[in-house]
Design a protein around this motif. Structure first.
Motif, PDB file in Angstrom:
ATOM      1  N   TYR A 132     -15.368   8.319   8.002  1.00 15.44           N
ATOM      2  CA  TYR A 132     -14.084   7.791   8.051  1.00 15.44           C
ATOM      3  C   TYR A 132     -13.271   7.754   6.581  1.00 15.44           C
ATOM      4  CZ  TYR A 132     -15.636   5.876  12.314  1.00 15.44           C
ATOM      5  OH  TYR A 132     -16.151   5.891  13.793  1.00 15.44           O
ATOM      6  N   ASP A 133     -14.040   7.762   5.706  1.00 11.46           N
ATOM      7  CA  ASP A 133     -13.427   8.038   4.345  1.00 11.46           C
ATOM      8  C   ASP A 133     -12.933   9.411   4.422  1.00 11.46           C
ATOM      9  OD1 ASP A 133     -14.258   5.513   3.108  1.00 11.46           O
ATOM     10  OD2 ASP A 133     -16.070   6.528   2.422  1.00 11.46           O
ATOM     11  N   GLY A 134     -13.535  10.511   4.792  1.00 15.08           N
ATOM     12  CA  GLY A 134     -13.175  11.862   4.985  1.00 15.08           C
ATOM     13  C   GLY A 134     -12.119  12.067   5.688  1.00 15.08           C
ATOM     14  N   LEU A 135     -11.842  11.160   6.773  1.00 17.37           N
ATOM     15  CA  LEU A 135     -10.455  11.428   7.455  1.00 17.37           C
ATOM     16  C   LEU A 135      -9.292  10.698   6.964  1.00 17.37           C
ATOM     17  CD1 LEU A 135     -12.186  11.336  11.078  1.00 17.37           C
ATOM     18  CD2 LEU A 135     -11.093  13.355   9.713  1.00 17.37           C
ATOM     19  N   GLY A 136      -9.426   9.924   5.559  1.00 18.63           N
ATOM     20  CA  GLY A 136      -8.459   9.160   5.272  1.00 18.63           C
ATOM     21  C   GLY A 136      -8.234   7.740   5.698  1.00 18.63           C
ATOM     22  N   ARG A 196       0.836  -1.077  -0.018  1.00 11.16           N
ATOM     23  CA  ARG A 196       0.085   0.006   0.119  1.00 11.16           C
ATOM     24  C   ARG A 196       0.772   1.233   0.098  1.00 11.16           C
ATOM     25  NH1 ARG A 196      -3.048   0.190   4.745  1.00 11.16           N
ATOM     26  NH2 ARG A 196      -4.392   1.827   3.845  1.00 11.16           N
ATOM     27  N   ARG A 197       0.297   2.372  -0.725  1.00 11.55           N
ATOM     28  CA  ARG A 197       1.294   3.542  -0.870  1.00 11.55           C
ATOM     29  C   ARG A 197       0.825   4.540   0.018  1.00 11.55           C
ATOM     30  NH1 ARG A 197       4.488   3.052  -5.248  1.00 11.55           N
ATOM     31  NH2 ARG A 197       4.287   1.571  -6.792  1.00 11.55           N
ATOM     32  N   ARG A 198      -0.342   4.496   0.912  1.00  8.10           N
ATOM     33  CA  ARG A 198      -0.626   5.575   1.441  1.00  8.10           C
ATOM     34  C   ARG A 198      -1.271   4.717   2.779  1.00  8.10           C
ATOM     35  NH1 ARG A 198      -6.553   5.983   0.947  1.00  8.10           N
ATOM     36  NH2 ARG A 198      -6.513   8.163   2.011  1.00  8.10           N
ATOM     37  N   GLY A 199      -1.023   5.487   4.100  1.00 11.43           N
ATOM     38  CA  GLY A 199      -1.289   4.967   5.369  1.00 11.43           C
ATOM     39  C   GLY A 199      -0.434   3.996   5.665  1.00 11.43           C
ATOM     40  N   SER A 244       1.635   7.113  15.713  1.00  8.63           N
ATOM     41  CA  SER A 244       1.623   7.747  14.217  1.00  8.63           C
ATOM     42  C   SER A 244       0.388   7.271  13.531  1.00  8.63           C
ATOM     43  CB  SER A 244       3.096   7.397  13.888  1.00  8.63           C
ATOM     44  OG  SER A 244       3.445   6.146  13.850  1.00  8.63           O
ATOM     45  N   ALA A 245       0.026   6.021  13.793  1.00 14.74           N
ATOM     46  CA  ALA A 245      -0.782   5.097  12.937  1.00 14.74           C
ATOM     47  C   ALA A 245      -2.137   5.270  13.756  1.00 14.74           C
ATOM     48  CB  ALA A 245      -0.502   3.913  12.564  1.00 14.74           C
ATOM     49  N   ALA A 246      -3.287   4.913  12.915  1.00 15.08           N
ATOM     50  CA  ALA A 246      -4.598   4.790  13.541  1.00 15.08           C
ATOM     51  C   ALA A 246      -5.282   3.595  12.894  1.00 15.08           C
ATOM     52  CB  ALA A 246      -5.522   6.068  13.413  1.00 15.08           C
ATOM     53  N   ALA A 273      -3.234   7.320   8.534  1.00 17.91           N
ATOM     54  CA  ALA A 273      -2.304   7.965   9.180  1.00 17.91           C
ATOM     55  C   ALA A 273      -2.978   8.681  10.236  1.00 17.91           C
ATOM     56  CB  ALA A 273      -1.546   8.949   8.225  1.00 17.91           C
ATOM     57  N   LEU A 274      -2.208   9.048  11.538  1.00 16.32           N
ATOM     58  CA  LEU A 274      -2.754   9.686  12.658  1.00 16.32           C
ATOM     59  C   LEU A 274      -2.714  11.185  12.622  1.00 16.32           C
ATOM     60  CD1 LEU A 274      -4.017   9.286  15.591  1.00 16.32           C
ATOM     61  CD2 LEU A 274      -1.710   9.185  16.575  1.00 16.32           C
TER      62      LEU A 274
END
Length: 329
Positions: A310-314, A81-84, A293-295, A190-191
């Protein structure tokens, strides 16, 4: 799908590929009589007597007649995965278990039997991370007996949709008559972006180590406040958030690099005012101060409002889990 030089689709899977992630195409007669093609991607969980069983990412099992196959191939592992935050299924399963601890537990090989007087399925279900050390039928009989001794229904929590998840176990449970009652997504993100979100009401959020009566009242899933409080405070570093008047509440457990969000609940009279975002922002800022650092979070698959938040928060889906209940006989 595999296409040969002659332009023909090709079936490149066999019963020896049970347990692998595959993509298949089948053909069936449509309502008009013309052929219709259907594609299915998931883990091949059995291939017996001319029938394939494929468990999809969402836990749904699909039966496919071998005679209807026109193409099939093994699907390589998904790229990193490239994000998160990157995380394995087992890491997230253990982190989430530490954030929602039972009152009592017992090991059965690599399975953990958990009970908490019936408060939440998560704390009253088997977490099967590994082999139980005995045949599956014997293990399920032991599980059923253990929960019956505590006047509780027997649940097994099993996951689908990521590397290392438990599609084969899900299929075996279904084959034995166990029924999936609730499915939920485990999401990660990401947090820092959660803490940085523009939420003015976050400044009014009160953080405590123990939930008070107002917090429990807004959470609303409590029949025994003493039991709930005893359960909810357990974890590596637990924080409770509340806006004045109980307009919104939330819970966060900080565990190393991870911050786990749960119990985010808003007064129906104050929905769409950004209060859930404010609660999560306040909790995220505290978790960042503690070095996370992670959520991660868990959300039921049919909760459209929460999914949009949660979509809106990434946050994005890492895997899904399902609570299987032993069917009454």
């Amino acid at each position: 799908m595999e296409i040969t030089a002659g332009g023909l689709l090709e079936v490149r899977i066999t019963p020896a590929d049970v347990g692998k992630r595959v993509s298949v195409r089948r053909v069936e007669a449509g309502l008009s009589g013309s052929p219709e093609f259907t594609d299915t991607v998931g883990v091949l969980t059995s291939w017996n007597e001319g029938v394939l069983l494929i468990t999809k990412k969402n836990g749904q099992s699909v039966r496919i007649a071998e005679s209807s196959l026109v193409a099939g191939e093994i699907v390589p592992p998904a790229p990193a995965r490239r994000r998160g935050p990157a995380a394995s299924f087992e890491e997230l399963a253990r982190v989430s278990a530490r954030s929602w601890q039972p009152l009592e537990s017992e090991q059965l090989g690599g399975w953990t039997l958990r009970a908490a007087a019936g408060f939440t399925r998560r704390a009253n279900s088997v977490l099967p991370l590994g082999d139980p050390g005995i045949p599956l039928d014997d293990a399920l009989a032991r599980v059923t007996s253990w929960y019956a001794e505590r006047a509780l229904p027997a649940y097994v929590q099993a996951a689908t949709g990521a590397a290392g998840t438990q599609e084969l176990l899900c299929a075996e449970l279904e084959r034995r008559g166990w029924v999936s009652e609730v499915s939920a997504e485990v999401r990660t993100g990401a947090l820092a972006p959660v803490g940085d979100v523009d939420a003015p009401a976050a400044e009014s959020v009160r953080l405590t180590r123990v939930p008070d009566e107002e917090w429990l009242g807004r959470y609303g899933k409590v029949s025994d406040p003493d039991l709930a409080r005893r359960m909810l405070v357990e974890g590596p570093s637990v924080w409770f958030a509340a806006l004045p008047g109980g307009r919104a509440v939330g819970r966060c457990v900080v565990d190393g690099r991870w911050a786990g969000f749960a119990a985010v609940t808003v007064d129906p009279a104050h929905r769409r005012e950004g209060l859930a975002t404010a609660v999560m922002a306040a909790l995220a800022r505290r978790a960042l101060e503690e070095g996370a650092s992670a959520a991660w979070l868990q959300v039921e698959a049919d909760n459209a409002g929460a999914l949009a938040l949660y979509d809106g928060l990434g946050f994005s889906t890492h895997h899904m889990y399902h609570h299987y209940r032993r069917a009454a006989r």
